[in-house]
Design a protein around this motif. Structure first.
Motif, PDB file in Angstrom:
ATOM      1  N   GLN B   5       0.845  -1.185   0.000  1.00  0.00           N
ATOM      2  CA  GLN B   5       0.000   0.000   0.000  1.00  0.00           C
ATOM      3  C   GLN B   5       0.885   1.241   0.000  1.00  0.00           C
ATOM      4  N   TYR B 557      -8.175  12.978   9.086  1.00  0.00           N
ATOM      5  CA  TYR B 557      -7.667  12.588   7.769  1.00  0.00           C
ATOM      6  C   TYR B 557      -6.772  13.695   7.244  1.00  0.00           C
ATOM      7  N   TYR B 578     -15.164   8.973   4.761  1.00  0.00           N
ATOM      8  CA  TYR B 578     -13.936   8.349   5.250  1.00  0.00           C
ATOM      9  C   TYR B 578     -14.214   7.486   6.471  1.00  0.00           C
ATOM     10  N   GLU B 599      -6.670   2.302   0.121  1.00  0.00           N
ATOM     11  CA  GLU B 599      -5.783   3.257  -0.503  1.00  0.00           C
ATOM     12  C   GLU B 599      -5.235   4.216   0.538  1.00  0.00           C
ATOM     13  N   THR B 602      -3.763  10.459  -1.073  1.00  0.00           N
ATOM     14  CA  THR B 602      -3.581  10.658  -2.496  1.00  0.00           C
ATOM     15  C   THR B 602      -3.113  12.052  -2.849  1.00  0.00           C
ATOM     16  N   PHE B 614     -10.645  15.103   1.269  1.00  0.00           N
ATOM     17  CA  PHE B 614     -10.865  13.696   0.963  1.00  0.00           C
ATOM     18  C   PHE B 614     -11.321  13.483  -0.475  1.00  0.00           C
ATOM     19  N   ARG B 617     -10.431  10.489  -2.866  1.00  0.00           N
ATOM     20  CA  ARG B 617     -10.800   9.125  -2.533  1.00  0.00           C
ATOM     21  C   ARG B 617     -12.303   8.962  -2.310  1.00  0.00           C
ATOM     22  N   CYS B 618     -13.039  10.043  -2.447  1.00  0.00           N
ATOM     23  CA  CYS B 618     -14.446  10.012  -2.081  1.00  0.00           C
ATOM     24  C   CYS B 618     -15.314   9.544  -3.257  1.00  0.00           C
ATOM     25  N   LYS B 619     -16.283   8.700  -2.914  1.00  0.00           N
ATOM     26  CA  LYS B 619     -17.192   8.184  -3.942  1.00  0.00           C
ATOM     27  C   LYS B 619     -18.247   9.219  -4.328  1.00  0.00           C
TER      28      LYS B 619
END
Ligand code: SF4
Lengths: 338, 659
Positions: B5, B557, B578, B599, B602, B614, B617-619
């Protein structure tokens, strides 16, 4: 278990014997591995000096017999060890009938005194300077000044000594250049002699201390920086301890342990360096006597001194080793309690 | 963390990544380069000299006797550096002598290094009996005074040339490298990449040369330069005593001839001084190289000097910007962290490790601070305790205990608050106790720094504290290495409650322990907390453990708090994407496992994106997420979150802005 354990002492003692054996054997073996032998070599040199020597062959043979060099090598080796053990090296060749041992023992106190004072001074000053250099809270002005004490670090002791003799003894005429005391004073426990002796010791001591303390300082600085990053150092800060306590009990206390190991390992180098210092200052210690024995081709005194220096160095290292478990409780530790 | 990772360096240790870029390669060390330059210049003098100067003048009778250098009175231009008592030209002698002195040093040190590498790697690799023999031999050989043995040898064996001398000197050049290589091999052997290579079937030689050698290089180089100067010193020593080769000119021989001819008394400075100066320059050169290489090999030293330089360059630290007491509304707060900003000033930019962190810990509660490693949670802990390590610094914010801002305190005032109001249960209990002092002393100094009590009372206090955490009384006289990991951690807990503090920061208190011991230590912590009613900040990455211990949870985060909520609602109904990810990654609440996030970070911590931290990485990322940073807002009862998803007005907000 804390303090000295039987195992530890035994282990260190074996190490001690090994060191002496290794040093003495090197002195014995290497000259014999080389082409030629010491007696022919000596006679050869004599004939170089004198131009020609009659009956050189006979001379060589008789000298060989006298030193027992005609015996097989292992017999020589055992005889040699017998002598080392009994500290019996026979008579001095250049100062017959003085015993080699008595010449050596006359020189020993001077060297021990000089070296002890110089080593203690250089180590303690170096460690102090290094600790302060490796501590974040050292005042900035001090941080600026301290590195100047490293100025002479890279210079060999004796070169610094030559320059000191030239500047301080000859040009300025402040201190005597050579010897351990002047002819005009009576050796003994009287004030004029002691003063005179001390004034002779200043330059040799200073040349060793100023050039060697930087090494300790640099090492200690690195160790302090490592300790600075340790978790226990941080916890000490968080506990609200005074900076002085943190510095001494958590900083120096931990950093000095590897520094002491380095001292034990560096002793041999220190003694090597002091031989040259004694030579330059004509200081009547073992180093100077060794030099004189060599130029007068005094084979027995050379052997005696070399073995003695090895013995003394190994003994000092052994004593330091024995001291160590009292300062670092982890050394002799064996089991973990659950 | 899963293998492979991508994770950023922990923000609290930015030094790890230094030197990856070529422009600040560690080899570009000033001291090292300066030293190398000096040595090269001297070498050049010896190598090029013969082309410009007639070296035949170096022999007896080549010129008049005792002439001073050309600039002094009586000096001759054909002998620019003067002549000595045998009429030899000084310049010619120096040109001939310099390379031979250097040659002896290089030869002896390289032979010694070769032997040392062979013996050291055998000792470190093969181990067992071999290791024992080699280590014992080198340990004892290192303490033998080399010059004594050399002098004796030299007095028997006439050394005819420099090579013979170098060979004899090499006898004393191997123990140092042997010890070094052995310890390096032992350390590197445990590294994961070496283990991997081993598992993949690489041979010992391959591992040695491919995996280990590059990592040892700076150490070996430092040992080599040190060895060269030691060998030159040994050779010079013999020459000065007149025991070196007498037919080849050498710097030591010149000094020997000068001193035996009383050059010092006779004032023939130009005879004895130049060789000494050249030798000193050589030694200084090698010395600079050695300490430069030490710095290259040891990043801590490098970092220490660079933070020092940086601080001096920046002058005094700017005062921390005060914060308006805005969150005073929170009643019953034991600890308030208010708009905390911590930056690390690395040579490659400012790393933002904590960005406006805001939270408070209520009286008697445990607040969990969670996030993956590198998210800044440890930095926040260090900032609360006022021990952010350079090059890090609190640049803004306040940390209040009982209305008092710790950030603005210093010296005595800060020390008084420490431990009495704010204690720490450290992360690595293994290393948090001073290894060389008994437990008694370490507990006593915390108490005595704040209270004046007698010996008997002190002793009783310590015994009671040990008792409180379930340790036997004899622990008081033990040393840390005599305790197991769990016992050490309990000693740390006992120590933390010694002064009955308001707040305890527990920094991953169970992370290094095995599962059974973890449970015991966690239990001890809970008991202590219940009994004393102390407030606690529990830092960790173990969501399962947090769920069992804490009252409220704060999720961090990339230096920002993203959610703060009571533990029940955080787990039942996590709001931030998150947090949802974190909770999903726990297989079962009963089973404690570290975060298994697919993950890592980033974005670059030095240059956070505008908008939500975030977003990569956020959907659920939307346009507004990329443009404006969401604030931490109470969306539910006592449930705060920093996410646009819960802002019903978000669409109109962005349209408003465009208009
Ligand atoms: S603000 Fe947007 S990007 Fe950030 S977490 Fe919420 S939805 Fe995702």
């Amino acid at each position: 278990m804390r303090g000295l354990t039987k195992e530890y002492v035994l282990q260190r003692f074996l190490m001690y014997l090994l060191t002496i054996w290794l040093g003495s054997t090197l002195i014995f073996v290497i000259p014999r591995l080389a082409p030629g032998d010491p007696v022919s070599e000596m006679v050869g040199r004599l004939s170089l000096d004198a131009g020609y020597i009659e009956n050189a062959d006979k001379l060589i043979a008789s000298w060989k017999a006298r030193f027992g060099l005609d015996a097989p090598i292992h017999v020589q080796y055992f005889r040699y060890w017998g002598n080392v053990f009994r500290l019996n090296f026979g008579y001095s060749l250049s100062h017959f009938p003085t015993e080699a041992w008595s010449m050596v023992s006359r020189a020993l106190p001077w060297s021990l005194g000089l070296l002890t004072v110089a080593t203690v001074l250089s180590f303690s000053i170096g460690v102090t300077v290094g600790s302060l250099m490796g501590w974040r809270r050292t005042p900035r002005w001090l941080q600026m000044i301290l590195p100047s004490s490293l100025a002479f670090t890279a210079i060999p002791y004796f070169m610094f000594g030559i320059m000191l003799i030239y500047l301080v003894a000859f040009e300025l005429d402040w201190l005597p250049a050579t010897g351990a005391y002047s002819r005009r004073v009576d050796p003994g426990w009287n004030l004029p002699f002691i003063k005179n002796m001390l004034s002779h010791a200043i330059l040799p001591v200073v040349s060793i201390v100023l050039t060697s303390m930087g090494g300790w300082a640099l090492g200690m600085r690195g160790l302090m920086i490592s300790v600075n990053n340790e978790d226990y150092f941080l916890l000490a800060q968080v506990k609200g301890l005074s900076p002085a306590r943190i510095f001494f009990r958590y900083g120096v206390r931990n950093a000095i342990l590897p520094a002491l190991t380095a001292l034990a390992l560096g002793l041999g180098g220190l003694i090597s360096g002091s031989i040259l210092v004694e030579f330059i200052f004509a200081y009547p210690g073992t180093g100077y006597t060794l030099y004189q024995a060599i130029i007068s081709q005094d084979y027995t005194v050379t052997q005696a001194i070399a073995n003695l220096i090895i013995l003394v160095t190994a003994t000092s290292v052994f004593l330091l080793d024995l001291l160590y478990p009292f300062i670092d409780p982890r050394i002799t530790y064996k089991r973990t309690m659950r | 963390m899963a293998v492979g990772q991508r994770t950023p360096d922990d923000a609290s240790a930015p030094a790890q990544g230094w030197g990856l870029n070529t422009w600040d390669s560690p080899w570009l060390n000033f001291k090292f380069l300066l030293g190398a330059g000096i040595v090269l210049l001297i070498l050049l003098f010896g190598l090029v000299g013969p082309f410009f100067w007639d070296t035949d003048l170096a022999y007896t009778g080549a010129g008049p006797l005792n002439k001073p250098p050309v600039w002094a009175e009586g000096g001759l231009p054909e002998h620019p550096l003067g002549t000595e008592s045998n009429g030899r030209d000084m310049l010619a002698q120096l040109i001939l002598a310099t390379p031979s002195s250097l040659k002896v040093g290089f030869l002896a040190a390289i032979i010694g290094m070769g032997i040392g590498m062979a013996l050291g790697s055998v000792a470190g690799y093969v181990g067992g009996w071999w290791d024992h023999v080699i280590r014992t031999l080198s340990d004892s050989a290192v303490t033998i005074p080399a010059l004594v043995v050399l002098v004796v040898i030299a007095s028997y064996v006439q050394m005819t040339d420099t090579t013979a001398m170098a060979l004899i000197l090499a006898l004393f050049a191997w123990p140092g490298p042997t010890r070094l290589v052995r310890s390096q091999v032992l350390t590197l052997r445990e590294r994961s990449y070496v283990r991997m290579a081993h598992l993949s079937g690489a041979s010992a030689l391959e591992i040695m040369f491919v995996e280990m050698l590059p990592n040892m290089l700076p150490w070996l180089a430092a040992s080599l330069t040190g060895g060269i100067s030691a060998a030159i010193l040994g050779a010079t020593g013999l020459e000065v005593l007149g025991l070196g080769p007498t037919r080849v000119p050498s710097l030591g021989l010149i000094i020997n001839q000068a001193t035996t001819n009383a050059a010092l008394v006779r004032g023939l400075v130009w005879w004895w001084l130049p060789p000494i100066i050249i030798l000193m320059v050589i030694f200084v050169g090698f010395f600079l190289m050695t300490i430069g290489l030490d710095e290259i090999a040891n990043p801590r030293i490098r970092q220490f000097s660079s933070t020092r330089r940086e601080r001096t360059a920046a002058g005094e630290l700017p005062p921390v910007e005060p914060v308006e007491d805005g969150t005073a509304g929170e009643e019953e707060a034991a600890l308030e962290v208010d708009d905390l900003h911590v930056h690390y000033f690395t040579p490659r930019g400012e790393v933002i490790a904590a960005n406006g962190v805001n939270f408070s810990v209520r009286k008697g509660e445990i607040l969990g601070l969670v996030g993956e490693s590198g998210c800044g949670k440890t930095t926040v802990a260090m900032a609360i305790l006022q021990v952010v390590q350079p090059p890090g610094r609190i640049v803004q914010g306040a940390v209040r205990i009982e209305e008092r801002d710790l950030v603005s305190l210093s010296g005595r005032d800060l020390r008084r608050v420490r431990w009495r109001d704010l204690a720490l249960v450290p992360q690595g209990a293994m290393n948090s106790l001073n290894p060389v002092t008994p437990i008694r002393e370490q507990m006593a100094d915390a108490i005595l720094a704040h209270e004046n009590i007698g010996r008997a009372e002190l002793e009783q206090r310590i015994l009671n504290l040990l008792n409180d955490v379930g340790l036997p009384e004899r622990v008081i006289d033990m040393f840390p290495h005599e305790l197991s990991g769990g016992m050490k951690q309990r000693v740390c807990i006992a120590m933390s409650i010694a002064l009955n503090p308001q707040v305890i920061i527990a920094d991953e208190p169970t992370s290094a322990l095995d599962v059974v011991v973890q449970r015991v230590v966690a239990q001890t912590l809970l008991e202590v907390k219940e009994r004393l009613g102390v407030s606690m900040v529990m830092i960790g990455h173990d969501m399962g453990l947090q769920a069992q211990l804490v009252d409220r949870i704060a999720v961090m985060y990339a230096g920002n708090l993203v959610e703060v909520a009571p533990v029940e609602s955080a787990f039942a109904e996590p709001l931030h994407p998150y947090t949802q990810l974190l909770i999903e990654s726990i297989p079962s609440i009963r089973e404690r496992k570290p975060l298994n996030v697919t993950e890592g970070l980033t974005h670059d911590l030095r240059d956070p994106p505008p908008g939500c931290i975030f977003q990569f990485r956020c959907k659920h990322v939307e346009r507004i997420c990329r443009e404006r940073r969401p604030e931490l807002v109470e969306r539910d009862d006592d449930h705060l979150v920093a996410c646009w998803l819960y802002e019903p007005e978000r669409h109109s907000l962005i349209e408003l802005e465009e208009a």
